[in-house]
Design a protein around this motif. Structure first.
Motif, PDB file in Angstrom:
ATOM      1  N   LEU A 194       5.317 -39.270  35.797  1.00  9.13           N
ATOM      2  CA  LEU A 194       6.779 -39.182  35.854  1.00  9.13           C
ATOM      3  C   LEU A 194       7.235 -38.297  34.697  1.00  9.13           C
ATOM      4  CD1 LEU A 194       9.439 -40.176  37.174  1.00  9.13           C
ATOM      5  CD2 LEU A 194       9.450 -42.041  35.495  1.00  9.13           C
ATOM      6  N   ALA A 195       7.712 -37.074  35.008  1.00 12.54           N
ATOM      7  CA  ALA A 195       8.103 -36.136  33.956  1.00 12.54           C
ATOM      8  C   ALA A 195       8.921 -35.005  34.576  1.00 12.54           C
ATOM      9  CB  ALA A 195       6.863 -35.584  33.255  1.00 12.54           C
ATOM     10  N   ASP A 196       9.376 -34.103  33.710  1.00 14.83           N
ATOM     11  CA  ASP A 196      10.069 -32.898  34.159  1.00 14.83           C
ATOM     12  C   ASP A 196       8.992 -31.892  34.580  1.00 14.83           C
ATOM     13  OD1 ASP A 196      11.292 -30.311  34.195  1.00 14.83           O
ATOM     14  OD2 ASP A 196      12.968 -31.118  33.028  1.00 14.83           O
ATOM     15  N   LYS A 197       8.894 -31.630  35.886  1.00 22.84           N
ATOM     16  CA  LYS A 197       7.785 -30.838  36.414  1.00 22.84           C
ATOM     17  C   LYS A 197       7.772 -29.424  35.850  1.00 22.84           C
ATOM     18  CE  LYS A 197       5.500 -29.599  40.738  1.00 22.84           C
ATOM     19  NZ  LYS A 197       5.541 -29.701  42.225  1.00 22.84           N
ATOM     20  N   ASP A 198       8.912 -28.764  35.826  1.00 22.55           N
ATOM     21  CA  ASP A 198       8.958 -27.380  35.338  1.00 22.55           C
ATOM     22  C   ASP A 198       8.578 -27.299  33.865  1.00 22.55           C
ATOM     23  OD1 ASP A 198       9.736 -26.527  37.842  1.00 22.55           O
ATOM     24  OD2 ASP A 198      11.886 -26.599  37.372  1.00 22.55           O
ATOM     25  N   SER A 199       9.065 -28.260  33.069  1.00 20.82           N
ATOM     26  CA  SER A 199       8.756 -28.254  31.631  1.00 20.82           C
ATOM     27  C   SER A 199       7.281 -28.501  31.378  1.00 20.82           C
ATOM     28  CB  SER A 199       9.591 -29.315  30.910  1.00 20.82           C
ATOM     29  OG  SER A 199      10.970 -29.027  30.996  1.00 20.82           O
ATOM     30  N   GLN A 204       7.846 -34.225  23.160  1.00 26.19           N
ATOM     31  CA  GLN A 204       8.612 -35.215  22.406  1.00 26.19           C
ATOM     32  C   GLN A 204       9.918 -35.554  23.100  1.00 26.19           C
ATOM     33  OE1 GLN A 204       8.949 -33.593  18.408  1.00 26.19           O
ATOM     34  NE2 GLN A 204       7.064 -34.603  17.760  1.00 26.19           N
ATOM     35  N   GLY A 205      10.497 -34.572  23.821  1.00 28.86           N
ATOM     36  CA  GLY A 205      11.693 -34.851  24.610  1.00 28.86           C
ATOM     37  C   GLY A 205      11.436 -35.864  25.705  1.00 28.86           C
ATOM     38  N   HIS A 206      10.167 -35.990  26.127  1.00 28.01           N
ATOM     39  CA  HIS A 206       9.774 -37.004  27.107  1.00 28.01           C
ATOM     40  C   HIS A 206       9.434 -38.341  26.442  1.00 28.01           C
ATOM     41  CE1 HIS A 206       9.389 -33.526  29.752  1.00 28.01           C
ATOM     42  NE2 HIS A 206       9.200 -34.326  30.771  1.00 28.01           N
ATOM     43  N   GLY A 207       9.487 -38.356  25.107  1.00 26.38           N
ATOM     44  CA  GLY A 207       9.105 -39.575  24.394  1.00 26.38           C
ATOM     45  C   GLY A 207       7.604 -39.766  24.322  1.00 26.38           C
ATOM     46  N   GLU A 208       6.842 -38.680  24.471  1.00 27.46           N
ATOM     47  CA  GLU A 208       5.386 -38.760  24.459  1.00 27.46           C
ATOM     48  C   GLU A 208       4.824 -38.046  23.232  1.00 27.46           C
ATOM     49  OE1 GLU A 208       3.841 -40.648  26.519  1.00 27.46           O
ATOM     50  OE2 GLU A 208       5.575 -41.059  27.801  1.00 27.46           O
ATOM     51  N   GLU A 240       4.625 -46.399  40.700  1.00 26.52           N
ATOM     52  CA  GLU A 240       3.811 -47.114  41.665  1.00 26.52           C
ATOM     53  C   GLU A 240       2.365 -47.252  41.231  1.00 26.52           C
ATOM     54  OE1 GLU A 240       3.999 -42.779  43.081  1.00 26.52           O
ATOM     55  OE2 GLU A 240       5.309 -44.305  42.205  1.00 26.52           O
ATOM     56  N   VAL A 241       1.954 -46.462  40.173  1.00 22.07           N
ATOM     57  CA  VAL A 241       0.571 -46.557  39.755  1.00 22.07           C
ATOM     58  C   VAL A 241       0.453 -47.264  38.395  1.00 22.07           C
ATOM     59  CG1 VAL A 241      -0.101 -44.509  41.013  1.00 22.07           C
ATOM     60  CG2 VAL A 241       0.632 -44.283  38.644  1.00 22.07           C
ATOM     61  N   ARG A 242       1.569 -47.737  37.901  1.00 19.79           N
ATOM     62  CA  ARG A 242       1.501 -48.443  36.616  1.00 19.79           C
ATOM     63  C   ARG A 242       0.861 -49.805  36.830  1.00 19.79           C
ATOM     64  NH1 ARG A 242       7.515 -47.261  33.991  1.00 19.79           N
ATOM     65  NH2 ARG A 242       7.222 -45.030  33.739  1.00 19.79           N
ATOM     66  N   LYS A 243       0.099 -50.195  35.831  1.00 24.23           N
ATOM     67  CA  LYS A 243      -0.601 -51.490  35.924  1.00 24.23           C
ATOM     68  C   LYS A 243      -0.224 -52.346  34.739  1.00 24.23           C
ATOM     69  CE  LYS A 243      -4.528 -49.540  38.421  1.00 24.23           C
ATOM     70  NZ  LYS A 243      -5.981 -49.355  38.451  1.00 24.23           N
ATOM     71  N   LYS A 297      -3.913 -47.118  27.293  1.00 28.25           N
ATOM     72  CA  LYS A 297      -2.736 -47.690  26.634  1.00 28.25           C
ATOM     73  C   LYS A 297      -1.492 -47.546  27.510  1.00 28.25           C
ATOM     74  CE  LYS A 297      -4.521 -46.563  22.033  1.00 28.25           C
ATOM     75  NZ  LYS A 297      -4.276 -45.831  20.757  1.00 28.25           N
ATOM     76  N   GLY A 298      -1.710 -47.427  28.810  1.00 28.75           N
ATOM     77  CA  GLY A 298      -0.591 -47.321  29.728  1.00 28.75           C
ATOM     78  C   GLY A 298      -0.045 -45.920  29.877  1.00 28.75           C
ATOM     79  N   LYS A 299      -0.781 -44.904  29.419  1.00 28.94           N
ATOM     80  CA  LYS A 299      -0.349 -43.511  29.514  1.00 28.94           C
ATOM     81  C   LYS A 299      -1.412 -42.693  30.237  1.00 28.94           C
ATOM     82  CE  LYS A 299       3.384 -44.106  26.959  1.00 28.94           C
ATOM     83  NZ  LYS A 299       4.758 -43.908  27.470  1.00 28.94           N
TER      84      LYS A 299
END
Length: 480
Positions: A362-367, A450-454, A477-480, A398-400
């Motif tokens: 889940l992210a900004d695809k173009d960026s 960093q704008g994505h909080g990552e 849908e794929v998060r566990k 770690k969920g990423k």
């Protein structure tokens, strides 16, 4: 006027003024309390002493009255005078009518006004502070007690008085001691505060001078301070700030030179080829080839302008990622296809390791496309011929979701690794490999992530490899 104002606002002046105020307040409070308490204590002591003398004289008088009614008055007067001299007091003995029987003087005309002795003749003990109805010219402590005959009979009154100068003198001595103490404390405070303020202001003045030097362009200016505590920490922070400013200025100068070069080179190429086509220097059969070069240089200029606009947007805080789901593995496949020609030209061995065929995030695809293209472009640029590039993705536990691009090559020195994501920073100062770079790509990549909080980070071993990694949030849908 300005110097006077600066002096009034100096640290020394403020510290000294505050200390003087606190000291004076403390001494005023303590002095007032001690002055009052001491006065009460002395008054009570005087009252007890005079009461004791009066009671002793009353017992003696009643004893004589019971034992020998014909006791000579002269002998009684001698006893009164002796008692008065030994106790430094003034004594008046009255009968039941208020008439003076005897005093410590030979003048029998001494008499007290009725309002003075009226309560005593009613059986009460009284205390006076004053002139005792004008009898004395100075303030005097006086105690009056009744002469009791039997249970209810009052045979007269005895007044014992003593001058008050002793109390006033003691109070005056206290005031003098307090004033001396205040002056002594203020002198000591002046010396201590002067020394302390010097230790505080010296590093601050050094910081001020260094700041002025930096403001005039002396970016290598630093401060040295042997002060401890917060001032030492302030000096270290200032030096770090100065180092950052110096580094930023160096990068800015390098950036201006690089951008100027990157703008001038394609503009020269475009101008030369277009002019050659227009004036017929380039034959018609070769014009398409040169127009292709002009197109490439135009795209290069466009990328540079886009980078500059993106930096402006990022620094203004207007960058907002448009979050949507997509397959990061598929994006990597497409990116590799677009860069396949450059990879093949350098005979680079490319390996791709996906822990799963589909890896939705889940992210900004173009960026993210831009980040990925930038990392892979750098990997190709800095990989020697016949080198390798490894790309891996998967969950980080770690969920990423992590993405790693690793390439062989010269690597990055440790001193450069800490600044690799700084804007305008270029590790290849000679422009030997990074001829078209401006030092903006990794800065933009970091800002996007960093704008994505990552997180995004770099690892390297000089002479062996460089590894760039970043994380993204997995699709819901794929998060566990």
């Amino acid at each position: 006027m300005a110097k006077c104002l600066m002096f009034k606002k100096s640290i020394f002046t403020q510290l000294f003024s505050s200390t003087v105020l606190v000291v004076l307040c403390c001494f005023v409070v303590m002095g007032t309390l001690m002055y009052g308490l001491l006065g009460n204590y002395l008054a009570e002591r005087q009252d007890d002493e005079l009461t004791y003398i009066a009671e002793q004289l009353a017992d003696f008088t009643l004893y004589l009255a019971k034992q020998n009614v014909n006791y000579p008055k002269d002998s009684y007067q001698m006893n009164i005078d002796a008692l008065s001299r030994s106790t430094d007091t003034f004594i008046v003995v009255l009968d039941a009518d208020g008439t003076t029987i005897t005093t410590t003087t030979i003048d029998g005309s001494v008499s007290l006004r009725p309002e003075i002795y009226a309560e005593v003749l009613e059986g009460k003990r009284v205390r006076y502070v004053g002139t005792l109805g004008g009898l004395f010219s100075t303030t005097t402590y006086s105690v009056g007690i009744p002469l009791r005959i039997g249970q209810d009979g009052i045979g007269g009154a005895i007044f014992v008085s003593k001058p008050a100068p002793e109390v006033h003198q003691l109070r005056a001595d206290i005031i003098r001691i307090f004033l001396f103490s205040v002056c002594l404390v203020l002198v000591v405070a002046l010396i201590v505060i002067y020394v302390v303020s010097k230790r505080i202001t010296s590093p601050i003045k050094a910081l001020s001078r260094a700041a002025r030097d930096i403001a005039t362009g002396q970016f290598d200016r630093r401060v040295e301070s042997d002060a401890g505590g917060e001032l030492a920490e302030l000096g270290e922070t200032f030096n770090k700030m100065a180092a950052s400013i110096e580094q930023l200025e160096t990068m800015r100068s390098s950036f201006v030179a690089n951008v100027s070069h990157d703008l001038r080179t394609p503009m020269t190429t475009i101008t030369g080829f277009v002019q050659g086509i227009l004036d017929g220097t380039i034959p018609p059969e070769q014009q398409n080839r040169y127009l292709s070069i002009v197109l490439d240089e135009t795209k290069r200029l466009s990328r540079l302008v886009t980078d500059l606009l993106d930096i402006s947007k990022i620094e203004q805080g207007s960058y907002k990622p448009e979050m949507r789901e997509f397959d990061i593995n598929e994006m990597i496949r497409l990116t590799v296809i677009k860069l396949e020609k450059r990879i093949t030209e350098k005979n680079i061995h490319l390996s791709i390791g996906f822990q799963s065929d589909n890896n939705r995030v889940l992210a900004d695809k173009d960026s993210i496309q831009r980040v990925l293209t930038n990392l892979m472009d750098n990997a190709i640029k800095f990989t020697d011929e016949n080198g390798f590039i490894d790309i891996t993705t998967g969950p980080d536990g770690k969920g990423k979701v992590f993405v790693t691009v690793q390439n062989s090559g010269i690597g990055i020195e440790k001193k450069d690794l800490a600044h690799i994501f700084d804007r305008f920073y270029k590790t290849d100062k000679s422009r030997g490999l990074d001829k078209n770079g401006t030092g903006l790509g990794l800065y933009i990549a970091k800002s996007i992530i960093q704008g994505h909080g990552e997180n995004i980070w770099a690892e390297s071993k000089p002479g062996e490899f460089t590894r760039m990694s970043f994380t993204l949030a997995p699709a819901p849908e794929v998060r566990k």
